[in-house]
Design a protein around this motif. Structure first.
Motif, PDB file in Angstrom:
ATOM      1  N   VAL A  11      67.612  40.219  38.278  1.00  0.00           N
ATOM      2  CA  VAL A  11      66.231  40.634  38.014  1.00  0.00           C
ATOM      3  C   VAL A  11      65.758  41.554  39.133  1.00  0.00           C
ATOM      4  O   VAL A  11      65.205  42.637  38.886  1.00  0.00           O
ATOM      5  CB  VAL A  11      65.295  39.416  37.856  1.00  0.00           C
ATOM      6  CG1 VAL A  11      63.828  39.842  37.864  1.00  0.00           C
ATOM      7  CG2 VAL A  11      65.620  38.642  36.587  1.00  0.00           C
ATOM      8  N   GLN A  14      67.348  45.005  39.056  1.00  0.00           N
ATOM      9  CA  GLN A  14      66.819  45.844  37.983  1.00  0.00           C
ATOM     10  C   GLN A  14      65.544  46.579  38.416  1.00  0.00           C
ATOM     11  O   GLN A  14      65.201  47.611  37.855  1.00  0.00           O
ATOM     12  CB  GLN A  14      66.532  45.025  36.724  1.00  0.00           C
ATOM     13  CG  GLN A  14      67.755  44.395  36.089  1.00  0.00           C
ATOM     14  CD  GLN A  14      68.708  45.421  35.534  1.00  0.00           C
ATOM     15  OE1 GLN A  14      69.541  45.973  36.235  1.00  0.00           O
ATOM     16  NE2 GLN A  14      68.574  45.697  34.256  1.00  0.00           N
ATOM     17  N   LEU A  15      64.837  46.022  39.375  1.00  0.00           N
ATOM     18  CA  LEU A  15      63.545  46.573  39.790  1.00  0.00           C
ATOM     19  C   LEU A  15      63.635  47.454  41.031  1.00  0.00           C
ATOM     20  O   LEU A  15      62.604  47.962  41.501  1.00  0.00           O
ATOM     21  CB  LEU A  15      62.560  45.426  40.035  1.00  0.00           C
ATOM     22  CG  LEU A  15      62.283  44.531  38.828  1.00  0.00           C
ATOM     23  CD1 LEU A  15      61.444  43.341  39.246  1.00  0.00           C
ATOM     24  CD2 LEU A  15      61.633  45.306  37.703  1.00  0.00           C
ATOM     25  N   ILE A  40      56.415  38.476  38.610  1.00  0.00           N
ATOM     26  CA  ILE A  40      57.287  37.921  37.570  1.00  0.00           C
ATOM     27  C   ILE A  40      57.605  36.466  37.887  1.00  0.00           C
ATOM     28  O   ILE A  40      57.998  36.142  39.002  1.00  0.00           O
ATOM     29  CB  ILE A  40      58.612  38.706  37.465  1.00  0.00           C
ATOM     30  CG1 ILE A  40      58.361  40.184  37.189  1.00  0.00           C
ATOM     31  CG2 ILE A  40      59.509  38.106  36.383  1.00  0.00           C
ATOM     32  CD1 ILE A  40      59.627  41.030  37.238  1.00  0.00           C
ATOM     33  N   LEU A  77      59.703  39.446  29.450  1.00  0.00           N
ATOM     34  CA  LEU A  77      60.070  40.801  29.835  1.00  0.00           C
ATOM     35  C   LEU A  77      61.543  41.049  29.551  1.00  0.00           C
ATOM     36  O   LEU A  77      62.395  40.267  29.957  1.00  0.00           O
ATOM     37  CB  LEU A  77      59.783  40.998  31.330  1.00  0.00           C
ATOM     38  CG  LEU A  77      60.030  42.382  31.904  1.00  0.00           C
ATOM     39  CD1 LEU A  77      59.115  43.415  31.244  1.00  0.00           C
ATOM     40  CD2 LEU A  77      59.803  42.362  33.408  1.00  0.00           C
ATOM     41  N   ASP A  78      61.823  42.144  28.874  1.00  0.00           N
ATOM     42  CA  ASP A  78      63.204  42.547  28.598  1.00  0.00           C
ATOM     43  C   ASP A  78      63.758  43.204  29.858  1.00  0.00           C
ATOM     44  O   ASP A  78      63.755  44.420  30.003  1.00  0.00           O
ATOM     45  CB  ASP A  78      63.251  43.511  27.412  1.00  0.00           C
ATOM     46  CG  ASP A  78      64.660  43.978  27.086  1.00  0.00           C
ATOM     47  OD1 ASP A  78      65.626  43.464  27.684  1.00  0.00           O
ATOM     48  OD2 ASP A  78      64.789  44.866  26.221  1.00  0.00           O
ATOM     49  N   ILE A  79      64.219  42.389  30.786  1.00  0.00           N
ATOM     50  CA  ILE A  79      64.662  42.865  32.095  1.00  0.00           C
ATOM     51  C   ILE A  79      65.905  43.739  31.994  1.00  0.00           C
ATOM     52  O   ILE A  79      66.194  44.523  32.904  1.00  0.00           O
ATOM     53  CB  ILE A  79      64.850  41.674  33.069  1.00  0.00           C
ATOM     54  CG1 ILE A  79      64.837  42.149  34.529  1.00  0.00           C
ATOM     55  CG2 ILE A  79      66.101  40.899  32.743  1.00  0.00           C
ATOM     56  CD1 ILE A  79      63.522  42.688  35.002  1.00  0.00           C
ATOM     57  N   SER A  85      61.084  47.855  32.074  1.00  0.00           N
ATOM     58  CA  SER A  85      60.708  46.781  33.001  1.00  0.00           C
ATOM     59  C   SER A  85      60.001  47.344  34.227  1.00  0.00           C
ATOM     60  O   SER A  85      58.991  46.794  34.681  1.00  0.00           O
ATOM     61  CB  SER A  85      61.938  45.991  33.432  1.00  0.00           C
ATOM     62  OG  SER A  85      62.467  45.280  32.342  1.00  0.00           O
ATOM     63  N   LYS A  86      60.506  48.442  34.753  1.00  0.00           N
ATOM     64  CA  LYS A  86      59.875  49.057  35.924  1.00  0.00           C
ATOM     65  C   LYS A  86      58.465  49.537  35.594  1.00  0.00           C
ATOM     66  O   LYS A  86      57.550  49.396  36.408  1.00  0.00           O
ATOM     67  CB  LYS A  86      60.725  50.217  36.441  1.00  0.00           C
ATOM     68  CG  LYS A  86      61.968  49.764  37.175  1.00  0.00           C
ATOM     69  CD  LYS A  86      62.750  50.961  37.689  1.00  0.00           C
ATOM     70  CE  LYS A  86      63.937  50.533  38.526  1.00  0.00           C
ATOM     71  NZ  LYS A  86      64.669  51.693  39.082  1.00  0.00           N
TER      72      LYS A  86
END
Length: 107
Positions: A11, A14-15, A40, A77-79, A85-86
């Protein structure tokens, strides 16, 4: 099923690029912070964000769920969708305050 360390790290990966990302274990699950703001909640290997009018249009087709018993319903959230997501997390970060310290000032 508790969240795995691999999932919480995924997670956060991804960010990358939207600010200072960190996570903290809380009550057996996790909170992901962006620039010291709790954005989150991650429970049972699922990323949840609070329902808020600033993301309602973005999340209109998103699933909803409850991260834990007694919690308010949140968006899931579709991470895996990095750009989406961002965008969602960036919008929430703008309006989320930094939590106040739990320590009381000495007189």
């Amino acid at each position: 099923m508790a969240t795995t360390i691999e999932y919480i790290e995924y997670v956060c990966e991804q960010l990358q690029g939207i600010g200072d990302i960190r996570y903290k274990k809380m009550f057996g699950e996790y909170m992901v912070y962006v620039n010291d703001k709790p954005v989150i909640t991650v429970c049972d290997n699922t990323a949840f964000v609070k329902q808020n009018k600033v993301i309602d249009d973005l999340m209109k087709n998103a699933e909803k769920g409850f991260p834990y018993k007694g919690a308010k319903e949140c968006y899931i959230l579709d991470i895996d969708n990095v750009d989406f997501s961002k965008t969602v997390v960036s919008e929430l970060e703008k309006i989320t305050p930094v939590p106040k310290s739990g320590k009381k000032a000495k007189s």
